[in-house]
Structure formats: structure tokens, C-alpha cells
Design a protein around this motif. Structure first.
Motif, short mmCIF file in Angstrom:
data_model
loop_
_atom_site.label_atom_id
_atom_site.label_comp_id
_atom_site.label_asym_id
_atom_site.label_seq_id
_atom_site.Cartn_x
_atom_site.Cartn_y
_atom_site.Cartn_z
N SER A 10 -54.16 -1.98 44.41
CA SER A 10 -53.11 -1.08 43.92
C SER A 10 -52.06 -1.87 43.16
O SER A 10 -51.28 -2.61 43.76
CB SER A 10 -52.45 -0.35 45.10
OG SER A 10 -53.42 0.43 45.77
N ALA A 11 -52.10 -1.75 41.84
CA ALA A 11 -51.12 -2.44 41.00
C ALA A 11 -50.83 -1.56 39.81
O ALA A 11 -51.55 -1.60 38.82
CB ALA A 11 -51.67 -3.80 40.55
N ASN A 12 -49.82 -0.74 39.91
CA ASN A 12 -49.51 0.18 38.81
C ASN A 12 -49.21 -0.59 37.53
O ASN A 12 -48.64 -1.69 37.58
CB ASN A 12 -48.28 1.03 39.17
CG ASN A 12 -48.65 2.17 40.09
OD1 ASN A 12 -49.80 2.29 40.54
ND2 ASN A 12 -47.67 3.01 40.39
N ASP A 25 -51.17 -10.33 32.60
CA ASP A 25 -50.48 -10.16 33.90
C ASP A 25 -51.08 -8.97 34.65
O ASP A 25 -51.40 -9.04 35.84
CB ASP A 25 -48.99 -9.90 33.70
CG ASP A 25 -48.28 -11.06 33.01
OD1 ASP A 25 -48.83 -12.18 33.00
OD2 ASP A 25 -47.17 -10.84 32.48
N GLN A 26 -51.24 -7.86 33.94
CA GLN A 26 -51.73 -6.64 34.57
C GLN A 26 -53.15 -6.83 35.12
O GLN A 26 -53.45 -6.45 36.25
CB GLN A 26 -51.71 -5.49 33.55
CG GLN A 26 -52.15 -4.15 34.09
CD GLN A 26 -51.23 -3.66 35.20
OE1 GLN A 26 -50.04 -3.92 35.19
NE2 GLN A 26 -51.81 -2.98 36.18
N GLY A 79 -54.06 1.40 25.71
CA GLY A 79 -54.22 2.19 26.92
C GLY A 79 -53.14 1.96 27.97
O GLY A 79 -52.61 2.91 28.55
N TYR A 80 -52.81 0.69 28.21
CA TYR A 80 -51.84 0.41 29.27
C TYR A 80 -50.39 0.49 28.77
O TYR A 80 -49.51 0.94 29.48
CB TYR A 80 -52.04 -1.01 29.83
CG TYR A 80 -53.22 -1.19 30.77
CD1 TYR A 80 -53.46 -0.30 31.82
CD2 TYR A 80 -54.09 -2.28 30.62
CE1 TYR A 80 -54.53 -0.48 32.69
CE2 TYR A 80 -55.16 -2.46 31.49
CZ TYR A 80 -55.38 -1.56 32.52
OH TYR A 80 -56.44 -1.75 33.37
N PHE A 81 -50.16 -0.03 27.55
CA PHE A 81 -48.76 -0.31 27.21
C PHE A 81 -48.19 0.45 26.02
O PHE A 81 -46.98 0.52 25.86
CB PHE A 81 -48.56 -1.81 27.01
CG PHE A 81 -48.79 -2.59 28.28
CD1 PHE A 81 -47.89 -2.49 29.32
CD2 PHE A 81 -49.92 -3.37 28.44
CE1 PHE A 81 -48.11 -3.16 30.52
CE2 PHE A 81 -50.15 -4.05 29.63
CZ PHE A 81 -49.24 -3.95 30.67
N GLU A 108 -50.85 7.32 37.19
CA GLU A 108 -49.84 6.64 38.01
C GLU A 108 -48.45 7.20 37.73
O GLU A 108 -47.61 7.33 38.64
CB GLU A 108 -49.84 5.13 37.72
CG GLU A 108 -51.07 4.40 38.25
CD GLU A 108 -51.30 3.05 37.56
OE1 GLU A 108 -50.45 2.63 36.75
OE2 GLU A 108 -52.35 2.44 37.84
N ALA A 109 -48.21 7.53 36.45
CA ALA A 109 -46.88 8.05 36.09
C ALA A 109 -46.66 9.46 36.64
O ALA A 109 -45.53 9.93 36.70
CB ALA A 109 -46.73 8.05 34.57
#
Lengths: 247, 666
Positions: free
Chosen positions: A130-132, B149-150, B477-479, B78-79
Motif C-alpha cells: 500500500s503506497a498511494n 520513488d513511487q 498515469g501517476y503524475f 486512491e483519490a
């Protein structure tokens, strides 16, 4: 070369299936196994017979979409995926049986196509960290010893094809699950959820109708990515520990 | 604009070359002004916010679960938005991002070798042959560091050094080591990371997953994208899915060539259906052809397999000097009868010239009749990649350590042992830089329709650098998308839409009719036979070298083939079950339209740039020649209707920070 194929045909999930014999001629040894089926399908189409349904996508051994029982062996006689198997592994005059993966947890959709949604649901149960997005610390803030990183990578090479289940007499998904437990369990980032992960994944695995492991090892020898059997030891060790800690 | 009297056999009066019209230029891409390193921050700050309590009332459809789609679905889930995610494969984990081998670039500067966000930006603009947008590329370089990092936080097992820190390698002709990798399976590991994040959201109930579903139409209501029509590939049911915004992350269209390194199912349908509904298609002719693939073995070939171009670091590329030697065992051909043509033509870069140059020269020597390997059609399409010298210099063990997995893969596919016989390679279509036109927010010309990853055109210009596709997919996609789509969703709540709305009914009826049409034609030819023929036309006339004469011929041939397809295709089986021929028919029908647009785009761009080489635009030495004065723009094509001609909208490319230069590798 000329071959006799005995192929499982089943028109739908609830239909009764049967083995149907198809002779194929002039097969080049440079063809892949799936290209041989493409050729057969073109012939069937020309004759007005519906082509044989089978799954494949990347055809370079990495997406995990393809998978056939070929003369009783998951992915056939070589240690590779069905799409990377070539006809030079067979001889003129061979009779080859082609069946879908056989497991209650992988119901047949049509012909050689099965539903492997159970694998996705096992991952949903805990196969993640779990790492948003956006919450991650700087990548170098936590070093990972190379042997652990390498072992995590080895286990993470699993392509989720399901050959391990198809090869196992118990239709167990323990090698698939053990690979994920090992991948995430070797990494520092995977520690906080380690106990819950193994308990939840195993619970889901049993719920899906996969069998238990009786240490036969067919899974590992059928695995196209050569995931070793000791990931199941890791799984069992993690599970024991988690249960003892009251997870 | 250069025009000539040559036109296709049935030209339409008033059109350029008889095939396209020119419309209004595009003046605003919505990128903020100001210093380039402040633009993305400015945009993020100016983008409206959505209160967490309101997010669960807003819905987003995302088509495709590769790096761009999977990462976006996880992040929006997640948001707290309601997300519906679609893929045609049986699991989101199988999207074709998984096949990327080499690595992912990021400007971490962990090697302290002079890398920086600015340098990654500069290299990418230059690598794209000055045909990409500075603002977009800078943002890509800027967020690249967050990606690493992600991914590490998610448990992606990148290669590490003994001290436990991340390892880097250099890649694709740049002079710094900024590529992060996981052996030769970087794409797989990044995708599994995104997939696991996505499945976590499925479990949390924020993402609803629809695998084995194919999007066949976009629903546009009052000019805004409000949903899709999809077919459940198992039951055959045509389903309507409505939402407040739609994201297409459906990948590239390299399979228009039939043979490519793409997956069997990779297709243009999602983006092409959107194009037909009003989304502009940008730079469709920009295709990347990768020089080191395993050659075609025969007519049965279904796809091509790439081998990492790192092989060119130690392998030497050659063909026989004399066509008469092409059938000989290469080991029997003496040194003086071999032509190491890259080393001969490009003495300073030799075998390490960029992808487009290595590919084109391989084609040239094969066209001269000096190719090797089996004859496919009238030509032998292969050149030797020889490790003999490397084996002498480094020992077999050292070669195996460095390249073992690639050499094993070669042996498995060809049955030849590369430690004993030189390998044979040939270029293959690998990546498409073109795609749906998007603004700085990744929004297409249909409001509410966003496009990410390879499916859009935005970041790679006319040529993509190695290890940049994974970076762009995850950046989008992520940022990027999660911030820009937020600004759009903040305009909600959107009017409630019923399935009985006229536009929804119309979209669904058109899908029903198309499916029924495929099954009713009952002609003589299989879908694959049309696809192969289209691929041959594209490869011959819109492949590594394009000319006006060839492209005009290709346009005619494609029109004829498309006409025959709709009269003579044979699709068996029914609509209410898994029917793989029916799936392919829809994809090939769209490729038959896209192919023509690619040829028109290639025809209009009378310059050579990146992956696009026009025979009419070369230097005296046969090298690519750009024409910045005429063509420094994005070509965004508007659908001109079933019987109409496409309309060209030009978006000028302005270079404020990087100076445009001609490439030279001599």
C-alpha cells in the motif's frame, strides 16, 4: 512435417466438450506452436468451420496470456511458454493432444480459453504494497541488500500464466502465491503488511477452489520462468509466523 | 506547402494532392507561459480542486491497463473517484507495456555524471528530432524522478548495487547513466507494480475492473465525452458505460503493419473510434522501426520479436559484398568478402548509429540483393549480427554473462546457436510516436476525453529515445493526468445522463450494426488475409523510406483493399459468444482507415525527420534532411467524414530553449 492434432473443442462455458482430430500438413519447423494453430484456423475458416479459440497476446513469453496442455504437459515439452515453443520440438508423424488448463479454479470459457480471474482476486486479497501515488519517500532512503533484491526479482518474474496450477495434480496455486509472497516479503517496503498479506491471500486461494500443496514439484518444473519450489517454503513459513502472531 | 501534379487515381478537386484539405491552425495548447521550470507547477496550482467528499460522486472510465492506464486507474481510485477500468486481455496485468525490456529513464543524477532535469529534457527534444513540444517534454523530465520513488515504494525490484542502492546504465546513445532497469524485464516489473496498485483499488471498491472487454465506440453528448460502448468478449453482450470523463490509454497502432513487435491484440480501435467522433489524430506517420529484431522466417509469421539493441555494443553488423555469397554459410565467407556497412559508412559511430539510420541501411543492403537468410517473397530480409570478434575478445562466459538471455531467446526462436553462427537481424515496427492530439492537459479535441501514454502523440516528436516509453506512460498515469483531469472534473456535477439519450442510443446502435455487418458479409477471405495484405502495403510504401509516388500508390491500394474487405471478408461464428475472428475484424476495419491517414500524413510531410524518411528529402550522402522552415509543426488531422477528406490543422512548434540542429553521425 505432417501431424495429427487432437484438440479440445467446447462451444461455451456450460457446453459439453470433446476431443476433435485435425490432421495438419506441411508444417515448417520454424513455426511457433501457435503459428501452427493459426495455419489450422485459416484452413478451418476457409472450409466454413469455426476457428479454434485460444489465448495469446505478446507472443514473446512475457505477458502470460497463452497456455495450453500439450500432450499432457503444461506449455509442452520445453521449459518455456506455449508461444515460445517451436515446431522443431516435434517430429513428422507425431500425434499431439491440445487441451486447456485443467483446474476448477480456471473454468473453460470456450475451446482452449480459460478464466483465470481467480489469480487477480488472490492479488486483490493482499498481493500489493500500500503506497498511494505521491506518498513515496526518496528512492535511496531505504537501501535493499543486493541478494534480497535479486531474490525478490527472481520471484517477481512470475507471469501469472497458470501453468503451475495446470501441472499440479491438486490444481494448487501455491507456486503463484509463493512467488508473490517472496517478491514482496524480501523487500523492506513489503514488511508492514507481510502477515496480513499471506493470511488473506491463502484464504482467497482456498476460497477460489485451488487445491493444497503436497510437495510434488510439478509446478516448478512446468514454470516457464523457472520459479523455484522454495517460494512455497517461504509462503508456509510466513503463514505459520503470521498465524502464531495472531493475524 | 509543396504540391505537385501527382494525385491518386480518383482525386477530389480542390484538395491538396487530391487527398486532404487544410483547416485552421491550432493556436493554443494551454501550456502556461513563463520560465519552463515553473510551468508545470503553475498549471498544478491553477487547476481547480475537488473536495474529497465530492470525488466519490464523479466517475471516470479508463480504457487500457498498461503503464499509462493502470497507473491512472490506481491513482484516481486512491483519490476517491469512481473508476471503471477496461482491458481486452483476461487480466490487466497482461497489457503490452509488459514486453518492454530495456529500462526507464529518470533524471536522478545518482551517478553524479552531469545529469539533470534540464539535460533529460534537452536529450529528449533533440532525440525527437525537434518535433515535440518543449513544455510537455520538460514536464516529463521533471516528474521522472517521482516515478522511481513511487515504483520503489510499491516494491518494484530494480537492479541494485552491492551497497543496496539502485543501479543505472546508459542507454540509446546518451552520455549519462540515467536508466533504471530490472534485468531485461523492466516493463514487466513496472507494470506489475501498477497492476498491484490497481488491484488494491479494486479490492477497496474504488475501481471496477472490466477485463475481456473491448471499447468499440465513444459516447459524445453535447460535445463532451460521456462514456463508451464496449463489447463483453466472453458473452458478446454490447454494454453501455457512462461517466463524467473518459481516458484512453489504449497504446500504439504498430499492428497496422501486421508484423510488428506489438502484441497480437494491440489495436487502434479505441483511438480511431474517438478520432471519428471528433478527436484529432496527430502525426500518424511517425513510426519507430527498431533495427535489432529477429527476421521473418516465412509466410506463417505472426509477430516479430525484438532483441535489445545493446547487442550492437559488441556485435558487428555485415552482409556479403557479393550477392552470390548470400546463400553461403557465413562462416565460409572470408573477411575481405564481407561488407561491415555501418562501420564503412559511419566510421565514427559505426554499429552504434541511431535506430532509424541502422534500420534504413539494413533495408538498403537487402534491397540491393545482399540480404541473408530465407527468401520471403523475392528478397532475403536479414543482415548478420556477428559476435565472433566479441567471443574472441571476451570469452564465451563473458558474452553469456552480458547477453545470455538474449542469445538464448534467439536460439529458441531460430534454432541456430549464436555462439557458433552469426545471428540474423532485420528491422521491425516497434513504437508509434503519433497518436491522438492532446493539449498540455492531455485532453483531446473532444472535451472530457483524455489520452495518455503511447495512445497520445505528445512527448516523443518524430523519434522516441530508448527507455522513454515507460517514463512517459507512468508520468502520464501517476503524475500528470490525475492533476489535469481534476481541473475538468471540478466543473461537475455533470448533467445526469440516461441510457435512453439519443446520442447514447445512436452510439450503441452503430456498434450493433457494425457487429451484425461483419457476420453477414460471408465472403471468401479471412480477416487475417486482409490484415497481412494491408501490412505489406504499409511496410512497402509507408515503412522505412517513403516517397510521393509510393504513398500515392499506397493510398489507392488501401482504398481498394478496404472496399474489398467490406464486400468479401469472412467472419464465422456468432455475436453472442467469444469470437476471436469477430474481434479481429473490427480491429482490421479500423486499421484499413488509419493506414490511409498515415500515408496522407507521410505524403504531406515532404521532409525527413526522426522515424519518417522521405526519399525526396535527403542530403547528397543519403542522410535525412529536415525542413524546419516549412515543417516545424504538429500535423493534427480532423476526420473528414466517411467519404470526405481529412482536414489538416497545424500546431506550430516554438523552440524557446533548445536550438534546432541537423543530426550527423558520420
Amino acid at each position: 512435417m505432417n501431424l495429427t492434432l487432437k484438440i479440445w473443442r467446447q462451444s461455451g462455458p456450460k457446453a459439453k466438450g470433446e476431443m476433435v482430430t485435425y490432421p495438419v500438413t506441411d508444417i515448417s519447423e520454424d513455426m511457433s506452436f501457435l503459428e501452427m494453430l493459426d495455419v489450422l484456423n485459416e484452413q478451418l475458416n476457409a472450409r466454413g468451420e469455426e476457428p479454434i479459440a485460444f489465448d495469446s497476446d505478446c507472443r514473446e513469453g512475457i505477458c502470460g496470456m497463452c497456455g495450453l496442455m500439450i500432450s499432457g504437459k503444461a506449455h509442452g515439452p520445453e521449459v518455456t511458454t506455449t508461444c515460445q515453443l517451436h515446431m522443431r520440438s516435434f517430429s513428422d508423424g507425431d500425434e499431439i493432444t491440445i487441451e486447456p488448463w485443467r483446474a476448477d479454479a480456471f473454468p473453460v470459457i470456450k475451446d482452449l480459453v480459460v478464466d483465470r480471474g481467480s489469480f487477480d482476486r488472490i492479488i486483490q486479497a493482499g498481493g500489493f504494497i500500500s503506497a498511494n501515488t505521491g506518498s513515496a519517500p526518496e528512492a535511496h532512503s531505504v537501501p535493499v541488500p543486493k541478494p534480497k533484491a535479486d531474490r525478490a526479482f527472481m520471484a517477481a518474474a512470475c507471469i501469472g500464466c497458470g501453468a503451475c496450477v495446470a501441472a499440479c495434480p491438486n490444481a494448487s496455486g501455491m507456486l503463484f502465491m509463493g512467488a508473490k509472497i517472496t517478491h514482496l516479503g524480501e523487500l523492506p517496503q513489503g514488511q508492514p503488511e507481510r502477515d496480513a498479506r499471506v493470511v488473506n491471500m491463502v484464504t482467497q486461494h482456498d476460497h477460489e477452489g485451488f487445491g493444497g500443496c503436497t510437495n510434488i514439484g510439478e509446478c516448478s518444473s512446468a514454470c516457464p520462468k523457472e520459479i523455484p519450489l522454495d517460494v512455497i517454503n517461504q509462503l508456509n513459513k510466513d503463514l505459520r509466523g503470521a498465524l502464531m502472531r495472531g493475524e | 506547402m509543396t504540391t505537385t501534379s501527382t494525385t491518386p487515381s480518383s482525386p477530389v478537386p480542390g484538395l491538396v494532392h487530391g487527398v486532404y484539405a487544410e483547416g485552421e491552425p491550432i493556436r493554443d495548447t494551454k501550456a502556461p507561459a513563463g520560465p519552463i521550470d515553473r510551468r508545470w507547477n503553475t498549471r498544478k496550482f491553477e487547476a481547480s480542486l475537488v473536495n474529497p467528499a465530492n470525488r466519490r460522486k464523479l466517475s471516470v472510465i479508463i480504457v487500457g491497463t498498461g503503464l499509462a492506464g493502470g497507473a491512472a486507474a490506481a491513482t484516481l481510485g486512491e483519490a476517491g473517484y469512481q473508476v471503471k477500468s477496461f482491458c481486452y486481455q483476461d487480466s490487466p496485468r497482461r497489457a503490452h507495456s509488459i514486453a518492454a525490456q530495456g529500462g526507464i529513464n529518470a533524471a536522478k543524477n545518482y551517478k553524479e555524471d552531469g545529469d539533470s532535469v534540464y539535460r533529460l529534457f534537452y536529450d529528449t527534444v533533440k532525440g525527437g528530432d525537434y518535433r515535440s513540444r518543449e513544455s510537455n517534454v520538460y514536464r516529463l523530465a521533471e516528474v521522472s524522478t517521482n516515478i522511481i520513488d513511487q515504483c520503489v515504494a510499491q516494491g518494484v525490484p530494480f537492479a541494485r548495487e552491492y551497497g543496496g542502492l539502485l543501479d543505472n546504465r546508459s542507454f540509446g546513445g546518451v552520455q549519462v547513466s540515467r536508466t533504471f532497469y530490472a534485468r531485461g524485464q523492466t516493463g514487466q516489473q513496472l507494470l506489475i507494480g501498477a497492476y498491484q496498485a490497481l488491484e488494491r483499488q479494486v479490492a477497496a471498491g474504488t475501481v471496477e475492473m472490466f477485463s475481456r472487454h473491448e471499447m468499440l465506440e465513444v459516447v459524445v453528448v453535447d460535445g463532451q465525452a460521456r462514456g463508451i460502448i464496449a463489447r463483453d468478449l466472453v458473452t458478446g453482450e454490447i454494454e453501455t458505460h457512462l461517466a463524467d470523463a473518459v481516458v484512453l490509454a489504449s497504446g500504439g497502432y504498430g499492428n497496422v503493419f501486421y508484423l510488428s513487435t506489438n502484441a497480437m491484440g494491440s489495436n487502434v480501435t479505441a483511438t480511431w473510434r474517438a478520432h471519428r467522433k471528433g478527436a484529432h489524430f496527430a502525426n500518424p506517420c511517425y513510426t519507430q522501426i527498431h533495427p535489432t529484431c529477429i527476421p521473418v522466417a516465412g509466410e506463417h509469421q505472426s509477430k516479430l520479436t525484438l532483441m535489445s539493441e545493446s547487442l550492437r555494443n559488441d556485435g558487428r553488423i555485415w552482409v556479403p559484398k557479393n550477392a552470390a555469397d548470400c546463400e553461403k554459410d557465413p562462416r565460409q565467407i572470408p573477411e575481405e568478402d564481407r561488407d561491415y556497412y555501418l562501420e564503412r559508412i559511419y566510421p565514427s559511430f559505426g554499429n552504434l548509429v541511431p535506430r532509424d539510420i541502422a534500420s534504413r541501411q539494413a533495408k538498403n543492403v537487402c534491397d540491393e540483393g545482399r540480404g541473408v537468410g530465407p527468401k520471403v517473397g523475392d528478397f532475403r530480409r536479414g543482415v548478420y549480427l556477428d559476435f565472433t570478434d566479441a567471443l574472441k575478445r571476451m570469452s564465451a562466459e563473458a558474452v553469456a554473462e552480458k547477453y545470455g538471455n538474449l542469445l538464448d531467446m534467439y536460439q529458441r526462436i531460430t534454432g541456430e546457436n549464436p555462439y557458433e553462427v552469426p545471428m540474423r537481424i532485420y528491422p521491425a515496427v516497434h513504437y508509434t510516436m503519433g497518436g491522438l492530439w492532446v493539449d498540455y492537459d492531455l485532453q483531446s479535441s473532444i472535451p472530457g476525453l483524455f489520452v495518455t501514454g503511447e495512445a497520445n502523440f505528445s512527448d516523443h516528436g518524430a523519434n522516441r529515445l530508448g527507455a522513454s516509453a515507460l517514463m512517459q506512460g507512468l508520468a502520464d498515469g501517476y503524475f500528470v493526468l490525475p492533476h489535469t483531469i481534476r481541473d475538468y472534473l471540478a466543473k461537475g456535477p455533470f448533467p445526469k445522463l440516461e441510457e435512453s439519450h439519443e446520442a447514447v442510443v445512436e452510439a450503441r446502435a452503430s456498434v450493433d450494426a457494425r457487429v451484425a455487418k461483419f457476420l453477414s458479409i460471408n465472403g471468401d477471405r479471412s480477416v487475417d488475409s486482409f490484415h497481412k495484405e494491408l501490412g505489406n502495403i504499409m511496410w512497402e510504401f509507408c515503412g522505412m523510406e517513403r516517397s510521393e509516388e509510393g504513398l500515392l500508390k499506397a493510398i489507392d491500394l488501401i482504398r481498394g483493399l478496404r472496399d474489398e474487405f467490406w464486400r468479401n471478408v469472412k467472419v464465422l461464428g456468432s455475436a453472442d459468444t467469444l469470437n476471436q475472428s469477430l474481434e479481429k475484424a473490427g480491429r482490421v476495419a479500423d486499421f484499413l482507415e488509419l493506414g490511409e491517414l498515415m500515408c496522407i500524413d507521410a505524403l504531406h510531410r515532404r521532409e525527413s525527420c526522426g522515424g519518417h524518411f522521405r526519399a525526396e528529402s535527403q542530403t547528397e550522402d543519403g542522410e535525412a534532411l529536415r525542413h524546419d522552415d516549412e515543417y516545424a509543426y504538429v500535423a493534427a488531422w480532423e476526420w473528414g467524414g466517411q467519404d470526405g477528406a481529412p482536414v489538416l490543422h497545424k500546431e506550430d512548434l516554438v523552440y524557446e530553449f533548445v536550438e534546432m540542429k541537423q543530426r550527423s553521425y558520420k
